[in-house]
Design a protein around this motif. Structure first.
Motif, PDB file in Angstrom:
ATOM      1  N   ASN A 153      13.804 -14.294 -43.670  1.00 58.74           N
ATOM      2  CA  ASN A 153      15.043 -13.591 -44.014  1.00 58.74           C
ATOM      3  C   ASN A 153      16.092 -13.879 -42.940  1.00 58.74           C
ATOM      4  OD1 ASN A 153      13.684 -12.457 -46.124  1.00 58.74           O
ATOM      5  ND2 ASN A 153      13.410 -10.447 -45.160  1.00 58.74           N
ATOM      6  N   VAL A 154      17.212 -14.424 -43.367  1.00 53.57           N
ATOM      7  CA  VAL A 154      18.252 -14.832 -42.415  1.00 53.57           C
ATOM      8  C   VAL A 154      19.555 -14.093 -42.727  1.00 53.57           C
ATOM      9  CG1 VAL A 154      19.621 -16.796 -41.607  1.00 53.57           C
ATOM     10  CG2 VAL A 154      17.213 -17.130 -42.222  1.00 53.57           C
ATOM     11  N   VAL A 155      20.157 -13.472 -41.713  1.00 51.75           N
ATOM     12  CA  VAL A 155      21.463 -12.817 -41.909  1.00 51.75           C
ATOM     13  C   VAL A 155      22.541 -13.647 -41.228  1.00 51.75           C
ATOM     14  CG1 VAL A 155      22.865 -10.786 -41.383  1.00 51.75           C
ATOM     15  CG2 VAL A 155      20.501 -10.488 -42.096  1.00 51.75           C
ATOM     16  N   LEU A 156      23.611 -13.949 -41.986  1.00 52.29           N
ATOM     17  CA  LEU A 156      24.761 -14.640 -41.398  1.00 52.29           C
ATOM     18  C   LEU A 156      25.801 -13.627 -40.973  1.00 52.29           C
ATOM     19  CD1 LEU A 156      23.761 -17.244 -43.234  1.00 52.29           C
ATOM     20  CD2 LEU A 156      25.977 -18.002 -42.414  1.00 52.29           C
ATOM     21  N   LEU A 157      26.176 -13.691 -39.699  1.00 49.82           N
ATOM     22  CA  LEU A 157      27.161 -12.765 -39.163  1.00 49.82           C
ATOM     23  C   LEU A 157      28.360 -13.555 -38.647  1.00 49.82           C
ATOM     24  CD1 LEU A 157      24.718 -10.618 -37.007  1.00 49.82           C
ATOM     25  CD2 LEU A 157      25.762  -9.896 -39.160  1.00 49.82           C
ATOM     26  N   GLY A 158      29.457 -12.843 -38.371  1.00 53.88           N
ATOM     27  CA  GLY A 158      30.632 -13.497 -37.801  1.00 53.88           C
ATOM     28  C   GLY A 158      31.898 -12.891 -38.361  1.00 53.88           C
ATOM     29  N   ALA A 159      33.009 -13.184 -37.704  1.00 51.83           N
ATOM     30  CA  ALA A 159      34.304 -12.651 -38.119  1.00 51.83           C
ATOM     31  C   ALA A 159      34.697 -13.220 -39.485  1.00 51.83           C
ATOM     32  CB  ALA A 159      35.350 -13.011 -37.082  1.00 51.83           C
ATOM     33  N   GLU A 160      35.779 -12.685 -40.035  1.00 51.34           N
ATOM     34  CA  GLU A 160      36.240 -13.168 -41.337  1.00 51.34           C
ATOM     35  C   GLU A 160      36.755 -14.606 -41.219  1.00 51.34           C
ATOM     36  OE1 GLU A 160      39.968 -11.899 -42.652  1.00 51.34           O
ATOM     37  OE2 GLU A 160      40.642 -11.289 -40.698  1.00 51.34           O
ATOM     38  N   ASN A 161      36.582 -15.347 -42.302  1.00 52.12           N
ATOM     39  CA  ASN A 161      37.214 -16.662 -42.414  1.00 52.12           C
ATOM     40  C   ASN A 161      36.654 -17.759 -41.506  1.00 52.12           C
ATOM     41  OD1 ASN A 161      39.068 -17.239 -44.330  1.00 52.12           O
ATOM     42  ND2 ASN A 161      40.765 -17.483 -42.879  1.00 52.12           N
ATOM     43  N   VAL A 162      35.492 -17.516 -40.929  1.00 54.33           N
ATOM     44  CA  VAL A 162      34.939 -18.522 -40.006  1.00 54.33           C
ATOM     45  C   VAL A 162      34.125 -19.589 -40.737  1.00 54.33           C
ATOM     46  CG1 VAL A 162      34.915 -16.986 -37.995  1.00 54.33           C
ATOM     47  CG2 VAL A 162      32.911 -17.070 -39.504  1.00 54.33           C
ATOM     48  N   ALA A 185      13.620 -11.110 -33.425  1.00 52.65           N
ATOM     49  CA  ALA A 185      14.372 -12.021 -34.312  1.00 52.65           C
ATOM     50  C   ALA A 185      15.305 -12.930 -33.508  1.00 52.65           C
ATOM     51  CB  ALA A 185      15.180 -11.202 -35.314  1.00 52.65           C
ATOM     52  N   PRO A 186      15.121 -14.251 -33.608  1.00 53.86           N
ATOM     53  CA  PRO A 186      15.980 -15.163 -32.853  1.00 53.86           C
ATOM     54  C   PRO A 186      17.397 -15.244 -33.420  1.00 53.86           C
ATOM     55  CG  PRO A 186      14.433 -16.388 -34.195  1.00 53.86           C
ATOM     56  CD  PRO A 186      14.094 -14.948 -34.379  1.00 53.86           C
ATOM     57  N   VAL A 187      18.316 -15.705 -32.564  1.00 54.22           N
ATOM     58  CA  VAL A 187      19.726 -15.817 -32.966  1.00 54.22           C
ATOM     59  C   VAL A 187      20.208 -17.241 -32.673  1.00 54.22           C
ATOM     60  CG1 VAL A 187      22.067 -14.929 -32.571  1.00 54.22           C
ATOM     61  CG2 VAL A 187      20.094 -13.404 -32.262  1.00 54.22           C
ATOM     62  N   ILE A 188      20.924 -17.817 -33.624  1.00 56.16           N
ATOM     63  CA  ILE A 188      21.593 -19.096 -33.363  1.00 56.16           C
ATOM     64  C   ILE A 188      23.094 -18.892 -33.487  1.00 56.16           C
ATOM     65  CG2 ILE A 188      21.971 -21.456 -34.185  1.00 56.16           C
ATOM     66  CD1 ILE A 188      19.125 -21.777 -34.589  1.00 56.16           C
ATOM     67  N   ILE A 189      23.807 -19.299 -32.449  1.00 54.11           N
ATOM     68  CA  ILE A 189      25.271 -19.196 -32.469  1.00 54.11           C
ATOM     69  C   ILE A 189      25.827 -20.527 -32.972  1.00 54.11           C
ATOM     70  CG2 ILE A 189      27.334 -18.895 -31.037  1.00 54.11           C
ATOM     71  CD1 ILE A 189      25.632 -17.148 -29.180  1.00 54.11           C
ATOM     72  N   VAL A 190      26.748 -20.439 -33.926  1.00 51.87           N
ATOM     73  CA  VAL A 190      27.303 -21.660 -34.530  1.00 51.87           C
ATOM     74  C   VAL A 190      28.831 -21.659 -34.416  1.00 51.87           C
ATOM     75  CG1 VAL A 190      27.623 -22.932 -36.695  1.00 51.87           C
ATOM     76  CG2 VAL A 190      25.411 -21.904 -36.195  1.00 51.87           C
ATOM     77  N   GLY A 191      29.358 -22.694 -33.754  1.00 46.24           N
ATOM     78  CA  GLY A 191      30.806 -22.905 -33.722  1.00 46.24           C
ATOM     79  C   GLY A 191      31.142 -23.801 -34.911  1.00 46.24           C
ATOM     80  N   VAL A 197      34.649 -11.776 -31.394  1.00 40.75           N
ATOM     81  CA  VAL A 197      33.772 -11.012 -32.296  1.00 40.75           C
ATOM     82  C   VAL A 197      32.321 -11.478 -32.113  1.00 40.75           C
ATOM     83  CG1 VAL A 197      33.202 -10.520 -34.724  1.00 40.75           C
ATOM     84  CG2 VAL A 197      35.587 -10.540 -33.998  1.00 40.75           C
ATOM     85  N   ALA A 198      32.140 -12.803 -31.988  1.00 38.41           N
ATOM     86  CA  ALA A 198      30.773 -13.342 -31.799  1.00 38.41           C
ATOM     87  C   ALA A 198      30.173 -12.767 -30.515  1.00 38.41           C
ATOM     88  CB  ALA A 198      30.812 -14.861 -31.741  1.00 38.41           C
ATOM     89  N   ARG A 199      30.982 -12.718 -29.452  1.00 36.17           N
ATOM     90  CA  ARG A 199      30.497 -12.182 -28.168  1.00 36.17           C
ATOM     91  C   ARG A 199      30.050 -10.725 -28.339  1.00 36.17           C
ATOM     92  NH1 ARG A 199      31.296 -14.226 -23.189  1.00 36.17           N
ATOM     93  NH2 ARG A 199      32.980 -15.651 -23.622  1.00 36.17           N
ATOM     94  N   GLN A 200      30.898  -9.940 -29.060  1.00 31.38           N
ATOM     95  CA  GLN A 200      30.547  -8.521 -29.290  1.00 31.38           C
ATOM     96  C   GLN A 200      29.264  -8.411 -30.101  1.00 31.38           C
ATOM     97  OE1 GLN A 200      33.918  -7.072 -31.454  1.00 31.38           O
ATOM     98  NE2 GLN A 200      35.273  -7.088 -29.675  1.00 31.38           N
ATOM     99  N   GLN A 201      29.159  -9.275 -31.104  1.00 28.88           N
ATOM    100  CA  GLN A 201      27.980  -9.187 -31.971  1.00 28.88           C
ATOM    101  C   GLN A 201      26.701  -9.594 -31.235  1.00 28.88           C
ATOM    102  OE1 GLN A 201      29.278 -11.265 -35.629  1.00 28.88           O
ATOM    103  NE2 GLN A 201      29.359  -9.242 -36.562  1.00 28.88           N
ATOM    104  N   VAL A 202      26.825 -10.567 -30.333  1.00 33.05           N
ATOM    105  CA  VAL A 202      25.669 -10.958 -29.517  1.00 33.05           C
ATOM    106  C   VAL A 202      25.198  -9.750 -28.714  1.00 33.05           C
ATOM    107  CG1 VAL A 202      25.026 -12.267 -27.448  1.00 33.05           C
ATOM    108  CG2 VAL A 202      26.146 -13.418 -29.316  1.00 33.05           C
ATOM    109  N   GLN A 203      26.162  -9.051 -28.132  1.00 34.54           N
ATOM    110  CA  GLN A 203      25.852  -7.867 -27.322  1.00 34.54           C
ATOM    111  C   GLN A 203      25.163  -6.798 -28.169  1.00 34.54           C
ATOM    112  OE1 GLN A 203      26.370  -8.348 -24.249  1.00 34.54           O
ATOM    113  NE2 GLN A 203      25.462  -6.372 -23.708  1.00 34.54           N
ATOM    114  N   ARG A 204      25.744  -6.565 -29.371  1.00 32.36           N
ATOM    115  CA  ARG A 204      25.165  -5.551 -30.271  1.00 32.36           C
ATOM    116  C   ARG A 204      23.749  -5.933 -30.684  1.00 32.36           C
ATOM    117  NH1 ARG A 204      30.410  -4.792 -33.817  1.00 32.36           N
ATOM    118  NH2 ARG A 204      31.598  -3.853 -32.161  1.00 32.36           N
ATOM    119  N   ILE A 226      22.148 -15.990 -37.887  1.00 33.48           N
ATOM    120  CA  ILE A 226      23.076 -17.086 -37.590  1.00 33.48           C
ATOM    121  C   ILE A 226      24.437 -16.431 -37.370  1.00 33.48           C
ATOM    122  CG2 ILE A 226      24.203 -19.170 -38.454  1.00 33.48           C
ATOM    123  CD1 ILE A 226      21.693 -19.710 -40.148  1.00 33.48           C
ATOM    124  N   LEU A 227      24.946 -16.598 -36.162  1.00 33.01           N
ATOM    125  CA  LEU A 227      26.188 -15.928 -35.781  1.00 33.01           C
ATOM    126  C   LEU A 227      27.287 -16.982 -35.699  1.00 33.01           C
ATOM    127  CD1 LEU A 227      27.774 -13.605 -34.749  1.00 33.01           C
ATOM    128  CD2 LEU A 227      26.315 -13.496 -32.774  1.00 33.01           C
TER     129      LEU A 227
END
Ligand SMILES: Nc1nc2c(ncn2[C@@H]2O[C@H](COP(=O)(O)OP(=O)(O)OP(=O)(O)O)[C@@H](O)[C@H]2O)c(=O)[nH]1
Length: 220
Positions: free
Chosen positions: A26-35, A134-140, A115-122, A102-103
């Motif tokens: 199960n994978v959740v995609l997170l991140g600000a709008e429009n990314v 649960a591992p996290v991958i940050i994607v630019g 927003v990504a920085r805040q979400q990493v912290q959360r 996936i952030l």
């Protein structure tokens, strides 16, 4: 926000039960709008980039063979509300459901990196509270827009390093390969986390059995 289970689901998660060879994640995609969260998911599911995506929050299932093993991803494409208090919010349901995250931020949108920085912290706080591995991958994302770059690769990599996350820079618009790498890497990390958890549980069991034996001997 309504979460839809998409009708394009290829195989139900129940179908995966009872077969040890099959892996489900199960994978959740997170991140600000429009990314480009939806663009990334659609690229992974269909190999296509269609340009415009709706605001519907959905869970998609996608089953495939990876390294000879059947793998089923359930992907929660979250919708990020515009600004306000809700920006960057991660729900308890998402935290409990996810095997991995996936952030996403856009390399040409500094606010989205914030927003990504805040979400990493959360995520770090919530994972500690829930003892989640649960591992996290940050994607630019939007790497094709170099002329509009507002976040350097170094900043992204440093954020990932500081939080023990994976890191990729990709363009969902330009290539399928980068998106595929993100999901494959996350799957590897999820499997590692599960193996570690299993190992730790096994060790606990051995310690329990040994203390039961030696404990009993002491009382004999
Ligand atoms: N140039 C470029 N544009 C992209 C890329 N990925 C997505 N886009 C565009 O960015 C816009 C937003 O993409 P979405 O996938 O809807 O972004 P989202 O993060 O799901 O947005 P919300 O649903 O509002 O949270 C769309 O116009 C996409 O066409 C990319 O890699 N490069």
């Amino acid at each position: 926000m309504v979460v839809q289970v998409n009708s394009r689901t290829r195989q139900s998660s129940k179908a995966m039960d009872g077969n040890q060879q099959k892996v489900e994640a199960n994978v959740v995609l997170l991140g600000a709008e429009n990314v480009g969260k939806s663009a990334l998911v659609v690229r992974f599911l269909t190999r296509r980039f269609i340009g415009e995506y709706g605001d519907i929050e959905s869970i998609y299932s996608h089953c495939d063979k990876i390294d000879g093993r059947d793998v089923c991803f359930n992907i929660w494409d979250s919708f990020c509300p515009q600004n306000g208090k809700e920006a960057g919010h991660i729900s308890d349901r998402q935290l409990q459901w996810a095997d991995g995250f996936i952030l996403v931020y856009s390399i040409c949108d500094r606010e989205s990196f914030k927003v990504a920085r805040q979400q990493v912290q959360r995520l770090r706080q919530a994972k500690a509270k829930l003892s989640s591995t649960a591992p996290v991958i940050i994607v630019g994302n939007k790497r094709d827009l170099q002329h509009r770059r507002a976040v350097s690769s170094e900043e992204g990599r440093l954020l990932a390093l500081s939080a023990d996350c994976g890191f990729f820079e990709i363009s969902a618009a330009e290539t399928y390969h980068g998106v595929l790498m993100v999901f494959h890497e996350l799957l590897d990390l999820i499997r590692e986390a599960r193996a570690l958890k299993k190992g730790a549980a096994g060790l606990k069991g051995i310690v329990r059995s040994m203390s039961a034996v030696f404990g009993r001997k002491r009382t004999e």
